[in-house]
Scaffold this active site. Structure first.
Site, PDB file in Angstrom:
ATOM      1  N   GLY A  75       2.755   1.645  14.630  1.00 16.09           N
ATOM      2  CA  GLY A  75       2.610   1.195  13.250  1.00 16.09           C
ATOM      3  C   GLY A  75       3.242   2.129  12.231  1.00 16.09           C
ATOM      4  O   GLY A  75       3.898   3.117  12.573  1.00 16.09           O
ATOM      5  N   GLY A  76       3.019   1.797  10.963  1.00 19.52           N
ATOM      6  CA  GLY A  76       3.633   2.549   9.870  1.00 19.52           C
ATOM      7  C   GLY A  76       3.165   3.985   9.786  1.00 19.52           C
ATOM      8  O   GLY A  76       3.936   4.877   9.413  1.00 19.52           O
ATOM      9  N   ASP A 214      -6.631  13.037   0.954  1.00 21.38           N
ATOM     10  CA  ASP A 214      -7.220  13.284  -0.369  1.00 21.38           C
ATOM     11  C   ASP A 214      -7.029  14.742  -0.776  1.00 21.38           C
ATOM     12  O   ASP A 214      -6.753  15.053  -1.937  1.00 21.38           O
ATOM     13  CB  ASP A 214      -8.715  12.943  -0.360  1.00 21.38           C
ATOM     14  CG  ASP A 214      -8.970  11.496   0.042  1.00 21.38           C
ATOM     15  OD1 ASP A 214      -8.143  10.633  -0.287  1.00 21.38           O
ATOM     16  OD2 ASP A 214     -10.008  11.245   0.697  1.00 21.38           O
ATOM     17  N   HIS A 241     -13.829   8.369   1.345  1.00 21.31           N
ATOM     18  CA  HIS A 241     -12.375   8.229   1.422  1.00 21.31           C
ATOM     19  C   HIS A 241     -11.925   6.905   0.792  1.00 21.31           C
ATOM     20  O   HIS A 241     -11.110   6.183   1.344  1.00 21.31           O
ATOM     21  CB  HIS A 241     -11.934   8.309   2.888  1.00 21.31           C
ATOM     22  CG  HIS A 241     -10.443   8.309   3.089  1.00 21.31           C
ATOM     23  ND1 HIS A 241      -9.610   9.231   2.486  1.00 21.31           N
ATOM     24  CD2 HIS A 241      -9.637   7.498   3.822  1.00 21.31           C
ATOM     25  CE1 HIS A 241      -8.352   8.982   2.852  1.00 21.31           C
ATOM     26  NE2 HIS A 241      -8.345   7.930   3.652  1.00 21.31           N
ATOM     27  N   MET A 293       0.172   9.961   4.810  1.00 22.48           N
ATOM     28  CA  MET A 293      -1.006   9.863   5.686  1.00 22.48           C
ATOM     29  C   MET A 293      -0.685  10.435   7.065  1.00 22.48           C
ATOM     30  O   MET A 293      -1.523  11.109   7.668  1.00 22.48           O
ATOM     31  CB  MET A 293      -1.443   8.398   5.807  1.00 22.48           C
ATOM     32  CG  MET A 293      -2.707   8.195   6.640  1.00 22.48           C
ATOM     33  SD  MET A 293      -4.181   8.991   5.968  1.00 22.48           S
ATOM     34  CE  MET A 293      -4.452  10.268   7.188  1.00 22.48           C
TER      35      MET A 293
END
Length: 379
Positions: A75-76, A214, A241, A293
């Site tokens: 995935g991304g 974060d 989050h 991320m």
């Protein structure tokens, strides 16, 4: 020329944890024997290598052999995360799993000249092989957030995916450290906890919600506004989050500055809370915060590996089972060690603004936790 890998600094705030910065040319070839001046026969050398292998140590680096599995690797987030973990010198085996396309990702990443051995696994029938023997399992599986989507929308899709993957982890690698990236983290971590409890494998020290993004954002935004070098900055981020549950503690930021007004702190807090939305809108429907991320996920996984390997004083913020507040799960500073969570640290002294933010987030976070627990216990 020959290459040697330099010991990487253990500070996870230092982006040089990636081994690209630690490959140095040697001025001379390595000695023929593993011990300088020794005259070991080939049979003795093989025996020494076998002994090292049995002790689960890599004879090449002197580090413990560590297997990392990424669930959702095509995935991304999964693809750049696979790249970053392939570069990490603490990883000896990298297992990439998804429901499709993983063999191609694994082939691509495997060509990188770093030590980790890469294998790709596709489909549920290969999940066992992907997970067995894993020290750390990272879960970015699921769908990303798109414009207009709330984290509740994400819940309806990702909750079931996380539930199934957690059941497989309980079965095939119950002692692994589990790093949950799949959103909404406020709910997916409680889901995994309930699945592990049902399986009789739950250890609260080994389950983490990855909130490092974060922290990464808070550091970046604070450094830019305070005009201080970003590599020197640290900002604890507590709570959860998602949205207002994200509470950066700028009053505890280092280096401290008098340059920021109360309005600046409010704006920085809001920007940190809305960081994901900022990226979703900037990508105009073409994606979410996948690259930052993946970086944050790699930083946290690196910290977990260092903790497992006995490196002292590894502290990162993470969403874990907690008694810091009345809520059963809460993000705060966590000291990592050989069994995962070594100590959940308190909140320290808060400003009045932060105390208000803490009270404001509790209702939403409590609701998200309860939603996850209820889902996990259905059926």
């Amino acid at each position: 020329s020959h290459l040697s890998i330099r010991r990487v600094p253990h500070s996870c705030t230092d982006p040089s944890f990636l081994p690209l910065a630690s490959l140095e040319p040697r001025s001379h070839p390595p000695p023929r024997n593993p011990i300088p001046g020794s005259t070991m026969r080939p049979s003795m050398m093989r025996s020494a290598a076998e002994l090292l292998r049995r002790r689960s140590y890599s004879s090449a680096s002197g580090q413990p052999e560590r297997k990392v599995a990424i669930l959702g690797a095509a995935g991304g987030i999964g693809q750049p995360l696979a790249l970053l973990m392939k570069l990490n010198p603490l990883v000896s085996s990298l297992s990439l799993y998804d429901i499709a396309a993983t063999p191609g990702v694994a082939a691509d990443v495997s060509h990188i000249n770093s030590p980790a051995l890469v294998k790709g696994f596709v489909g549920e029938d290969q999940l066992k092989a992907a997970l067995e023997g894993s020290d750390v399992v990272i879960i970015p599986a699921g769908v990303p957030r798109k414009p207009g989507m709330t984290r509740d929308d994400l819940f309806n899709i990702n909750a079931g995916i996380v539930k199934n993957l957690a059941a497989a982890i309980a079965k095939y690698c119950p002692n692994a450290l589990v790093n949950m990236i799949s959103n909404p983290v406020n709910s997916t971590v409680p889901i995994a906890a309930e699945v592990f409890k049902k399986a009789g494998t739950y250890d609260e020290k080994r389950l983490f919600g990855v909130t490092t993004l974060d922290v990464v954002r808070a550091k970046t935004f604070y450094a830019g506004k305070a005009n201080v070098p970003v590599t020197d900055v640290n900002v604890p981020v507590v709570g959860g989050h998602a949205g207002i549950t994200i509470l950066p503690l700028f009053s505890q930021a280092t280096p401290q500055t008098n340059a920021l007004s109360h309005e600046d702190i409010k704006a920085l807090t809001k920007r940190t809370q809305d960081g994901g939305t900022e990226v979703v809108e900037a990508k105009a429907g073409k994606g979410s915060a996948t690259l930052s991320m993946a970086y944050a996920g790699a930083v946290f996984a690196d910290a977990c590996l260092k903790g497992l390997n006995g490196v002292p004083d590894i502290v990162e913020c993470s969403y874990v089972q907690s008694t810091v507040t009345e809520l059963p799960f809460f993000a705060s500073k966590v000291k990592l060690g050989k069994n995962g969570v070594e100590e959940v640290l308190g909140l320290g002294e808060l400003s009045e603004f932060e105390k208000e933010g803490l009270e404001n987030l509790k209702g939403e976070l409590k609701s998200s936790i309860e939603k996850g627990i209820k889902f996990a216990n259905q059926n």
